[in-house]
Design an enzyme around this catalytic site. Structure first.
Site, mmCIF file in Angstrom:
data_model
loop_
_atom_site.group_PDB
_atom_site.id
_atom_site.type_symbol
_atom_site.label_atom_id
_atom_site.label_comp_id
_atom_site.label_asym_id
_atom_site.label_seq_id
_atom_site.Cartn_x
_atom_site.Cartn_y
_atom_site.Cartn_z
ATOM 1 N N CYS A 117 0.808 -1.224 0.000
ATOM 2 C CA CYS A 117 0.000 0.000 0.000
ATOM 3 C C CYS A 117 0.843 1.276 0.000
ATOM 4 O O CYS A 117 0.301 2.368 -0.155
ATOM 5 C CB CYS A 117 -0.959 0.008 1.178
ATOM 6 N N HIS A 136 -3.199 7.453 2.994
ATOM 7 C CA HIS A 136 -3.662 6.184 2.430
ATOM 8 C C HIS A 136 -5.032 5.827 3.010
ATOM 9 O O HIS A 136 -5.257 5.940 4.215
ATOM 10 C CB HIS A 136 -2.643 5.090 2.740
ATOM 11 N N ASN A 192 -10.232 0.522 -0.064
ATOM 12 C CA ASN A 192 -8.767 0.593 -0.142
ATOM 13 C C ASN A 192 -8.328 0.110 -1.527
ATOM 14 O O ASN A 192 -8.401 -1.077 -1.819
ATOM 15 C CB ASN A 192 -8.172 -0.282 0.965
#
Ligand code: UT7
Length: 333
Positions: free
Chosen positions: A116, A256, A286
């Site tokens: 990520c 994020h 996500n």
């Protein structure tokens, strides 16, 4: 000013049309909208349904969107960096295919993988190429088809992830705008808590790995959550201190989008009002490498030349970090 800084000068994005809502997930697994919303902040996510289309499909669309909006000639691009955890295939770089498809015929290209944090690390890489004076136009794309590695019977993971992509162009700046500072971290302790066991060099694909469901994401959510909260908040606070930024000086937090509670904890530690925190997790979930550029694209109208942006991410590995960047343009180039 003679120093070259690396500025973001254009943004593009793409998400697939198909919407997977919490209500639809309720019909697939034992979950409910209330649980997902309060624990994560997610309401829906996008899923790429086109047959035979992989991450490159998303990346190409995002890059084309950037090219159309900015009017740049793709032949002028020197480097295409594709941040992704879900390449089209293990061998044959996805970024190379994307570069060719968008007409960046004079560029070289490669993929960059840090789960990520792929896009955040990619920002550092892109900036270094620009600051050194070696290249003038670096296209950084963050794209992931997370639905290709998710088990839609596992309620611990399938409610979280979605597909999407964003792209930014880095160019030299002589007014001191662009990347100012970075803190990038990693710790191999994270390997056990967020991973795909099979399909790599330790455990190549076999009948057994397929039968045992070892090709999809496993996450120990609670442990990752704990590390993510402290990791992202620590680096974001530290980058503010080291650059003498108060909460008044920071215009935007671009974090994020893994869990709204992690984003809130980071903003709290930074002392930021919630109206300075860019959020789109409710719409996309996500998207791994896509979250940061998708935020830039969704909020591009609000960003003003000279604004102080703090980027932050946390991901598998573990990988995490923060980048301080001064925004370089008002919407109309
Ligand atoms: O982007 C890369 C980095 N990743 C992250 O940052 C993700 C970090 N982790 C998280 O965001 C959270 O840990 C999750 C959203 C994954 C899970 O939230 P949580 O508050 O940590 O829940 P939990 O795993 O501790 O589970 C709490 C309860 C459990 O039930 P019991 O044992 O208390 O009876 C789970 O079985 O919630 C249950 N549960 C669910 N219930 C309804 C777990 N998933 C679900 C679900 N729907 N989808």
């Amino acid at each position: 000013m003679n120093t070259i800084t690396a500025a973001i000068t254009a943004v593009g994005a793409y998400v697939p049309e198909f919407v997977l809502s919490n209500q639809v997930l309720e019909t697939m697994i034992d979950t409910n909208d209330e649980w997902i919303t309060t624990r994560t902040g997610i309401k829906e996510r996008r899923i790429l349904k086109e047959k035979g289309a992989g991450t490159s499909f998303l990346a190409i669309k995002a890059a084309q969107n950037l090219i159309e909006k900015s009017g740049i000639d793709p032949k002028e691009i020197d480097l295409v960096l594709l941040a992704t955890a879900t390449p089209d295939m293990p061998v044959a770089s996805t970024g190379v295919f994307v570069a060719t498809q968008i007409g960046a015929v004079n560029a070289f290209a490669y993929d960059l993988q840090a789960a990520c944090s792929s896009f955040l690390y990619g920002m550092s890489t892109a900036a270094a190429y620009i600051q050194s004076g070696r290249y003038k136009k670096v296209l950084l794309i963050g794209a992931d088809k997370m639905s290709s590695i998710i088990d839609y019977t596992d309620r611990a993971t399938c409610i979280i992830f979605g597909d999407g992509a964003g792209a930014v162009l880095f160019e030299p700046n002589h007014e001191g705008l662009g990347v100012q500072d970075e803190i990038l971290r990693s710790d191999g302790i994270g390997r056990e808590y967020l991973k795909i066991d099979a399909g790599g060099s330790i455990l190549p694909a076999s009948k057994e790995t397929v039968e045992n469901g070892l090709h999809t994401v496993f996450q120990d959510g609670k442990t990752v959550f704990k590390y993510a909260v402290s990791g992202m908040a620590d680096v974001s606070e530290k980058i503010m201190q080291r650059n003498n930024l108060t909460h008044d000086d920071v215009n935007w937090l671009i974090a994020h989008q893994a869990n709204k509670r992690i984003i809130d904890a980071t903003a709290d530690r930074m002392g930021l009002d919630e109206n300075k925190v860019l959020v789109n997790i409710h719409r996309y979930g996500n998207t791994t490498s896509g979250t940061l550029p998708l935020l830039l694209s969704d909020y591009e109208d609000k960003l003003k030349k000279g604004d102080n942006l703090i980027f932050a991410s946390f991901g598998g590995g573990f990988t995490w970090g923060s980048i301080y960047l001064k925004w370089a343009y008002d919407k109309q180039r």
